[in-house]
Motif scaffolding. Structure first.
Motif, short mmCIF file in Angstrom:
data_model
loop_
_atom_site.label_atom_id
_atom_site.label_comp_id
_atom_site.label_asym_id
_atom_site.label_seq_id
_atom_site.Cartn_x
_atom_site.Cartn_y
_atom_site.Cartn_z
N ALA A 149 5.77 4.17 -0.99
CA ALA A 149 4.55 4.23 -1.82
C ALA A 149 3.44 4.95 -1.06
N SER A 181 5.47 0.49 2.18
CA SER A 181 5.84 -0.49 1.16
C SER A 181 4.89 -0.41 -0.04
N GLU A 182 5.21 -1.16 -1.09
CA GLU A 182 4.36 -1.20 -2.27
C GLU A 182 2.98 -1.79 -1.95
#
Length: 245
Positions: A149, A181-182
């Motif tokens: 991300a 990561s998100e």
């Protein structure tokens, strides 16, 4: 007598000036009407490899179709050609000029990859100005990859880290990749060590990396058990290691 001498000198000066203008005008006309003997292309190489080909330069500059026939100098707009090449994503800077031997010379500096964005929907290089450009069909650069991300802020900070790493005897070629990561937390991977490095948020990134550098230089060599699974840099001024089970 003095007046006659001055008049004579003035006439000579006028004659020389007219002669110079006539010769210059003739030479300029002849130069502009002359044809280009050949087109030469000089491309700056990246690690002794070409990221763009000479044929591609000819195609991008719209000279490919004309190279088989005689080209007049007057038909070449150098400024326009330079703008055309400089607007290409793969090219950082170009310079075009005529040589005294009647050659059109094109010098090209391609963009150099610093990082590769790799995901299901995106796959391209990033240069040291944080500008994206396509992969080269001629050469695959061995640079760190980043996936996940990714946003502009994280990308700029990673590029800044990699730029500074080039002049650092420890971090130069240290990173092999990054995952975001998100939650926009960064995990780094090293080309020298097996440990997964959890950096966390991009805030205070440089301070976290200084801790990592100090750990590997001064603590890691003293450890008897080096079977470390992860290194965590998210806890204040600490370096937390998780060992393999």
């Amino acid at each position: 007598m003095k007046r006659k001498n001055n008049l004579f000198r003035l006439l000579i000066l006028i004659s020389l000036t007219i002669g110079y203008l006539v010769i210059s005008g003739f030479a300029k006309h002849k130069l502009e009407s002359s044809t280009i003997d050949r087109i030469s292309i000089d491309i700056e190489r990246y690690h002794d490899k070409y990221l763009i080909s000479k044929d591609e330069i000819l195609k991008l500059s719209s000279l490919e179709e004309q190279k088989s026939r005689a080209l007049g100098r007057k038909s070449i707009n150098i400024k326009l050609l330079e703008e055309l090449l400089d607007n290409q994503k793969t090219i950082e800077k170009s310079e075009i000029f005529f040589t005294l031997s009647g050659e059109l010379h094109i010098q090209v500096k391609p963009r150099y990859p610093l990082l590769r964005v790799l995901s299901s929907s995106k796959n391209y290089y990033i240069d040291n100005h944080c500008i994206a450009f396509p992969l080269s069909p001629y050469f695959s650069a061995h640079v760190p990859v980043i996936d996940g991300a990714i946003n502009d802020e994280i990308l700029e900070k990673i590029v800044s880290v990699l730029q500074k790493s080039e002049g650092d005897d420890f971090f130069n070629h240290f990173f092999s990749g990054f995952f975001v990561s998100e939650r926009h937390e960064i995990t780094a991977f090293s080309s020298r060590y097996d440990e997964v490095i959890f950096i966390g948020k991009s805030e205070q990134l440089e301070e976290k990396l200084l801790r990592l550098k100090a750990f590997y230089r001064y603590i890691y060599p003293t450890l008897e058990n080096k079977k470390i699974k992860t290194i965590n840099l998210t806890f204040g001024k600490q370096v937390i290691c998780e060992y393999e089970q």
